[in-house]
Scaffold this motif. Structure first.
Motif, PDB file in Angstrom:
ATOM      1  N   ASP A   3       6.035  11.136  -3.241  1.00  0.00           N
ATOM      2  CA  ASP A   3       5.399  10.232  -2.295  1.00  0.00           C
ATOM      3  C   ASP A   3       5.492   8.794  -2.777  1.00  0.00           C
ATOM      4  N   ASP A   4       5.383   8.580  -4.102  1.00  0.00           N
ATOM      5  CA  ASP A   4       5.520   7.234  -4.648  1.00  0.00           C
ATOM      6  C   ASP A   4       6.929   6.700  -4.422  1.00  0.00           C
ATOM      7  N   SER A   7       7.435   5.929  -0.760  1.00  0.00           N
ATOM      8  CA  SER A   7       6.724   4.699  -0.412  1.00  0.00           C
ATOM      9  C   SER A   7       7.508   3.476  -0.875  1.00  0.00           C
TER      10      SER A   7
END
Length: 155
Positions: A3-4, A7
């Motif tokens: 997810d990082d 993003s």
């Protein structure tokens, strides 16, 4: 962690995101194509896939973005192994067509199915998304080829 990364990458321009996605897909597919169980070389597999119908060597060379001498060597190897035969072109008896044998058709069907499965697993695209991606990829390929075959494809 993914997810990082998603993003961070999401903050890049759409063009850079597209480049990174295509590059990652290419390398993932290159890696996984080696998992297909066959004794054939990459050029031999590529030729079988492109022989969806009988073709003249020059047409096949253009389809494969290759030179005729490479096509001849690959065709000779596949003919020797019983995957294809040469037949006279009924439209021009001076020319030859490369035609898949039954063994060639069976192997081609297996390669197409395996490649499709690998593509779906690697890309995560569903059938509808794959059709749209294929349409856009063909547009990109056609645009690139208008300016000449890239050096990396000439090998």
């Amino acid at each position: 962690m993914p997810d990082d990364i998603h993003s961070r990458l999401g903050r890049l321009s759409p063009e850079i995101q597209a480049i990174m996605g295509v590059y990652a897909l290419y390398w993932k597919l290159e890696e996984t194509f080696d998992c297909i169980e066959t004794d054939l070389s990459h050029p031999e597999c590529h030729m079988l896939i492109k022989l969806n119908e009988p073709k003249r060597m020059g047409v096949l060379a253009a389809d494969m973005l290759s030179v005729p001498s490479t096509i001849t060597a690959t065709a000779d190897a596949l003919e020797k192994q019983g995957y294809l035969i040469r037949e006279r072109d009924p439209e021009d008896r001076r020319a030859w067509l490369l035609v898949l044998t039954e063994r060639g058709h069976e192997t081609r069907n297996m390669l197409v199915a395996e490649a499709g499965d690998l593509f779906h697993r690697a890309s995560g695209l569903n059938a509808e998304e794959t059709v749209e991606f294929a349409r856009m990829a063909c547009k990109i390929r056609d645009n690139i080829l208008k300016t000449g075959i890239p050096e990396g494809l000439k090998k």
